[in-house]
Structures are given as C-alpha cells and as structure tokens.
Write an enzyme that holds these catalytic residues in place. Sequence first.
Site, PDB file in Angstrom:
ATOM      1  N   ASP A 111      -7.443  -2.506  14.284  1.00  0.00           N
ATOM      2  CA  ASP A 111      -8.849  -2.711  13.908  1.00  0.00           C
ATOM      3  C   ASP A 111      -9.027  -3.944  13.028  1.00  0.00           C
ATOM      4  O   ASP A 111     -10.098  -4.160  12.469  1.00  0.00           O
ATOM      5  CB  ASP A 111      -9.417  -1.460  13.214  1.00  0.00           C
ATOM      6  CG  ASP A 111      -8.732  -1.147  11.881  1.00  0.00           C
ATOM      7  OD1 ASP A 111      -7.786  -1.876  11.493  1.00  0.00           O
ATOM      8  OD2 ASP A 111      -9.140  -0.167  11.223  1.00  0.00           O
ATOM      9  N   HIS A 143      -7.236  -4.632  10.236  1.00  0.00           N
ATOM     10  CA  HIS A 143      -6.962  -4.472   8.803  1.00  0.00           C
ATOM     11  C   HIS A 143      -5.673  -5.187   8.392  1.00  0.00           C
ATOM     12  O   HIS A 143      -4.774  -5.394   9.205  1.00  0.00           O
ATOM     13  CB  HIS A 143      -6.947  -2.994   8.377  1.00  0.00           C
ATOM     14  CG  HIS A 143      -5.747  -2.195   8.783  1.00  0.00           C
ATOM     15  ND1 HIS A 143      -5.870  -0.925   9.321  1.00  0.00           N
ATOM     16  CD2 HIS A 143      -4.412  -2.423   8.711  1.00  0.00           C
ATOM     17  CE1 HIS A 143      -4.666  -0.423   9.558  1.00  0.00           C
ATOM     18  NE2 HIS A 143      -3.763  -1.322   9.189  1.00  0.00           N
ATOM     19  N   ASP A 202       0.804  -1.221   0.000  1.00  0.00           N
ATOM     20  CA  ASP A 202       0.000   0.000   0.000  1.00  0.00           C
ATOM     21  C   ASP A 202       0.839   1.275   0.000  1.00  0.00           C
ATOM     22  O   ASP A 202       2.061   1.232   0.192  1.00  0.00           O
ATOM     23  CB  ASP A 202      -0.958   0.000   1.214  1.00  0.00           C
ATOM     24  CG  ASP A 202      -0.271  -0.447   2.507  1.00  0.00           C
ATOM     25  OD1 ASP A 202       0.968  -0.352   2.588  1.00  0.00           O
ATOM     26  OD2 ASP A 202      -0.969  -0.883   3.433  1.00  0.00           O
ATOM     27  N   GLU A 240      -9.614  -1.818   5.366  1.00  0.00           N
ATOM     28  CA  GLU A 240     -10.276  -1.510   6.622  1.00  0.00           C
ATOM     29  C   GLU A 240     -11.546  -2.350   6.782  1.00  0.00           C
ATOM     30  O   GLU A 240     -12.037  -2.940   5.812  1.00  0.00           O
ATOM     31  CB  GLU A 240     -10.635  -0.014   6.640  1.00  0.00           C
ATOM     32  CG  GLU A 240      -9.431   0.922   6.579  1.00  0.00           C
ATOM     33  CD  GLU A 240      -8.649   0.983   7.905  1.00  0.00           C
ATOM     34  OE1 GLU A 240      -8.606  -0.005   8.648  1.00  0.00           O
ATOM     35  OE2 GLU A 240      -8.077   2.058   8.172  1.00  0.00           O
TER      36      GLU A 240
HETATM   37  C1  GLP Z   1      -0.346   0.023   8.648  1.00  0.00           C
HETATM   38  C2  GLP Z   1      -0.101  -0.688   7.289  1.00  0.00           C
HETATM   39  C3  GLP Z   1      -0.235  -2.166   7.453  1.00  0.00           C
HETATM   40  C4  GLP Z   1       0.439  -2.553   8.739  1.00  0.00           C
HETATM   41  C5  GLP Z   1      -0.389  -2.086   9.895  1.00  0.00           C
HETATM   42  C6  GLP Z   1       0.256  -2.263  11.250  1.00  0.00           C
HETATM   43  O1  GLP Z   1      -1.213   1.042   8.599  1.00  0.00           O
HETATM   44  N1  GLP Z   1      -0.894  -0.263   6.208  1.00  0.00           N
HETATM   45  O2  GLP Z   1       0.313  -2.835   6.341  1.00  0.00           O
HETATM   46  O3  GLP Z   1       0.532  -3.946   8.834  1.00  0.00           O
HETATM   47  O4  GLP Z   1      -0.866  -0.792   9.674  1.00  0.00           O
HETATM   48  O5  GLP Z   1       1.222  -1.296  11.484  1.00  0.00           O
HETATM   49  P1  GLP Z   1       2.253  -1.374  12.687  1.00  0.00           P
HETATM   50  O6  GLP Z   1       3.150  -2.524  12.393  1.00  0.00           O
HETATM   51  O7  GLP Z   1       2.980  -0.071  12.666  1.00  0.00           O
HETATM   52  O8  GLP Z   1       1.462  -1.591  13.922  1.00  0.00           O
END
Ligand code: GLP
Length: 256
Positions: free
Chosen positions: A136, A138, A67, A143
Amino acid sequence: MEIIISENPSEASAKAAEAVKMQILAKRSSVLGLATGGTVMGLYGKLAEMCGRGEVSFKKVSTFNLDEYVGMPASDPNSYRSFMKKHLFSKIDVDPSNTHIPDGCAENIRAYCVQYENKIRLCGGIDLQVLGIGSDGHIGFNEPSSSLGSRTRVKTLTEKTRADNSRFFGGDISKVPMHAVTMGIGTILDSREILLLAFGEGKAEAVARMAEGPVTATVPASALQLHPNVKVFLDEPAASKLVNKAYYKYVYANKP
Ligand code: GLP
C-alpha cells in the site's frame, strides 16, 4: 532517486549489501536504521556472510529499527526483536546493547516515542536507513495518510498490511496486531542516506507510485522523492510498472 534494477532479488540484495558495507568501512561507528520483513532477509544474509568472512565488522555500529507491533513482548517469536535476532544480530558481531528496537509494550508509549527520537539524535542521527515498502506504499508502518513530517508514534495498520503480514502469523489475520510503533516519515527523511528494496510483482504498483507519482501522503514512500540520497534496489517484476524503466537502466549502465 537512483533506481537500480537487477535480474533477481539475490543480485539486488548483494548490491544493497555492498552499499551497507561501504558505509561501515567509511565510518566504523555508523548508525544504521533497519527494517524487518521478507524483503530484507536476503540483504541480512549477505551482511552476515560478509561479517563471517571478515570483510566488515559491526562492533562499533549502532542500529535503530523502524518499528514494532504494539503489545508484542520482545520475547514473542513474532516480535521484530526476535526477527532481528534470528536474521541478523545473532549472525554478526554487533554489540547487543547498541541495537535499538521500539518497545511495543512501553507503559507510556507517547513518552517512549519521544525518547526513541532522542536516542537517535544522541547517537548522531541515522547515517544509512534500510527500507522495504508495503504493497500500500507504506514505509516503516507509516500507512497512507501519514503526515510527511511525522515522527515516531503509534499508527493503526490497514487491513491490507495486516493481510500481507498474516503470513508471519500462520496466515491468521486475527493474530496480526492492529497497531504499531513506527518511526515517522520525518524521522526517516532525516537519515543521511536511504536504501529501499522491493521485490516481486506485488510491489510493482507501490514502487511506480513511489518513484513516478506525485508526492502525497496517500503513498507515504513518495516522500522519498524529497530526499537527496536514495537508492532503490528492485528486481525485474517490482520494476515492471515503471514508465521510465529503460532510462533508469541506461543511467545505471552509464554511471559517471
Ligand atoms: C512491513 C514493515 C515494513 C516492511 C514492509 C514490507 O510491514 N513494517 O518495514 O518494509 O512491511 O514487508 P515485506 O518485505 O515482508 O514485504
């Protein structure tokens, strides 16, 4: 879903790095799907070390990131291109022309999303996809309410996700973009193998709902229950709400 619970994030990241290494040793031209975020930094550090020691080479590897924020130029320090360069690409021997990250500034973003899907297909599909999980539930930026069959497209981020990610924007939620281009859940499920990492108590609820709750668009990561080859690497706090935690440990200890 194979659930592997480790003492701490470092141990879990080392196990995940070993799985990535085995994939590349089995197929030098592997196509990797990559994630950003705090969770995967440890994994990327271990892969960089392995590459530095000559244990694994990324010369023939291609990568596709999940992404990117819409409207975020690749040169911005908060772009996922910058993240990947800083935490992985500059530290391994990957050919930059084989690294793909969605362009959040594409003029015709709809057409661009179709092209991104086509590029993945032309490379032979993703052999191994690395994932984190949002608090959440995702995956990528899919989402809650995302279609379980979705493909690469633009999604609107929840307030929760924007608040979680504001730590990368100096704690200022107003600086976190509202939209992102993300591979879809269908795109992710097409990968041949999936590794998901989650650490800390803040992920415990999402992890339990992903692994032990019903398959539902309300918890996008629960779609991974439909995939035959998923490994989940957790530390103890992230595993703390799993009802069958003792069984997962027993399975891992008695692997055939
Ligand atoms: C982000 C990314 C995800 C990631 C998730 C967790 O927003 N888009 O690909 O896995 O949220 O992030 P973190 O590892 O910083 O908790």
